[in-house]
Scaffold this motif. Structure first.
Motif, mmCIF file in Angstrom:
data_model
loop_
_atom_site.group_PDB
_atom_site.id
_atom_site.type_symbol
_atom_site.label_atom_id
_atom_site.label_comp_id
_atom_site.label_asym_id
_atom_site.label_seq_id
_atom_site.Cartn_x
_atom_site.Cartn_y
_atom_site.Cartn_z
ATOM 1 N N ASP A 2 0.847 -1.190 0.000
ATOM 2 C CA ASP A 2 0.000 0.000 0.000
ATOM 3 C C ASP A 2 0.884 1.241 0.000
ATOM 4 O O ASP A 2 1.089 1.862 1.032
ATOM 5 N N ARG A 4 2.394 4.793 0.078
ATOM 6 C CA ARG A 4 1.886 6.083 0.550
ATOM 7 C C ARG A 4 2.619 7.239 -0.128
ATOM 8 O O ARG A 4 2.035 8.245 -0.471
ATOM 9 N N ASP A 5 3.952 7.101 -0.290
ATOM 10 C CA ASP A 5 4.737 8.164 -0.903
ATOM 11 C C ASP A 5 5.927 7.542 -1.616
ATOM 12 O O ASP A 5 6.293 6.387 -1.356
ATOM 13 N N THR A 18 7.381 4.356 0.514
ATOM 14 C CA THR A 18 6.922 4.106 1.881
ATOM 15 C C THR A 18 5.524 3.513 1.796
ATOM 16 O O THR A 18 4.716 3.921 0.971
ATOM 17 N N SER A 19 5.249 2.547 2.643
ATOM 18 C CA SER A 19 3.914 1.950 2.748
ATOM 19 C C SER A 19 3.544 1.916 4.220
ATOM 20 O O SER A 19 4.282 1.361 5.035
ATOM 21 N N GLU A 20 2.415 2.525 4.552
ATOM 22 C CA GLU A 20 1.994 2.588 5.953
ATOM 23 C C GLU A 20 1.528 1.248 6.499
ATOM 24 O O GLU A 20 1.526 1.055 7.695
ATOM 25 N N ASP A 22 -1.680 0.138 6.094
ATOM 26 C CA ASP A 22 -2.952 0.568 6.668
ATOM 27 C C ASP A 22 -3.806 -0.609 7.124
ATOM 28 O O ASP A 22 -4.014 -1.571 6.384
ATOM 29 N N ALA A 37 4.283 -1.804 8.454
ATOM 30 C CA ALA A 37 4.719 -0.811 7.476
ATOM 31 C C ALA A 37 5.926 -1.354 6.713
ATOM 32 O O ALA A 37 6.553 -2.330 7.123
ATOM 33 N N GLU A 91 4.189 4.057 11.149
ATOM 34 C CA GLU A 91 3.532 4.459 9.914
ATOM 35 C C GLU A 91 4.367 5.482 9.155
ATOM 36 O O GLU A 91 4.246 6.689 9.383
ATOM 37 N N THR A 93 4.946 7.965 6.443
ATOM 38 C CA THR A 93 3.980 8.659 5.590
ATOM 39 C C THR A 93 4.607 9.396 4.420
ATOM 40 O O THR A 93 3.952 9.593 3.405
ATOM 41 N N SER A 94 5.842 9.824 4.553
ATOM 42 C CA SER A 94 6.440 10.663 3.527
ATOM 43 C C SER A 94 7.919 10.346 3.395
ATOM 44 O O SER A 94 8.569 9.971 4.377
ATOM 45 N N ASP A 162 5.023 16.057 5.967
ATOM 46 C CA ASP A 162 5.914 16.014 4.810
ATOM 47 C C ASP A 162 7.222 16.695 5.191
ATOM 48 O O ASP A 162 7.303 17.360 6.226
#
Length: 172
Positions: A2, A4-5, A18-20, A22, A37, A91, A93-94, A162
């Motif tokens: 999944d 994310r960024d 990156t994958s959180e 989720d 993650a 997690e 995220t960025s 970010d």
């Protein structure tokens, strides 16, 4: 999986993802899944093949760096009373890659940043600490019917969503 960024290296020969991980319910709504993650580096080659390198996130290093634990146990829904590991709690995220191919990864909910050397995959973890608001007066109550500026013993997390890097005087 999944994402994310993502961010390309300066030479555009590798892509950092990156994958959180989720959490989600299965389609039948009977099972709760919370994958850990993930950080990955994708290296495309001529043609259509891409090699994928998974970079392990170190829960022990993040914990030692005082990353914030968000949720240890679910208290409602189909996941009620399910205990989550700290690795599941992390997690990313960025991600941003600087001119030296160092990846900076934000763990927003965990109030931390990781710094990863893309060539060696070595990763360092840093907590962002807390912001002390005690020196500022603010109105922290809605119910008192007016503006009541008072200093209070309040601390908050930074939790950036970010980031970018820059170089000044030879330092990133």
């Amino acid at each position: 999986y999944d994402p994310r960024d993502m961010a390309w290296t300066t030479s555009c020969d590798r892509l950092v993802l990156t994958s959180e991980g989720d959490p989600h319910e299965t389609p039948d709504r009977k099972t709760f899944i919370d994958p850990p993650a993930d950080l990955e580096i994708l290296t495309p080659s001529f043609g259509t093949s891409v090699s994928r390198t998974s970079i392990p996130i170190s829960a022990s290093k993040a914990d030692a760096a005082d990353f914030r634990h968000v949720m240890g146990r679910c208290d409602s829904g189909i996941a009620a009373n399910q205990t989550l590991s700290f690795l599941q709690d992390l997690e990313p995220t960025s991600v941003h890659v600087d001119q030296n191919n160092i990846a900076y990864i934000v763990f927003q909910e965990n109030n931390g940043i990781a710094k990863m050397n893309i060539n060696s995959y070595s990763t360092e973890y840093y907590s962002l600490g807390t912001k002390d608001w005690t020196q500022y007066a603010f109105d922290g109550a809605y119910e008192d019917g007016g503006i009541n500026l008072v200093s209070r013993p309040v601390r908050s997390f930074y939790q950036p969503g970010d980031l970018v890097s820059f170089e000044m005087d030879g330092k990133t």
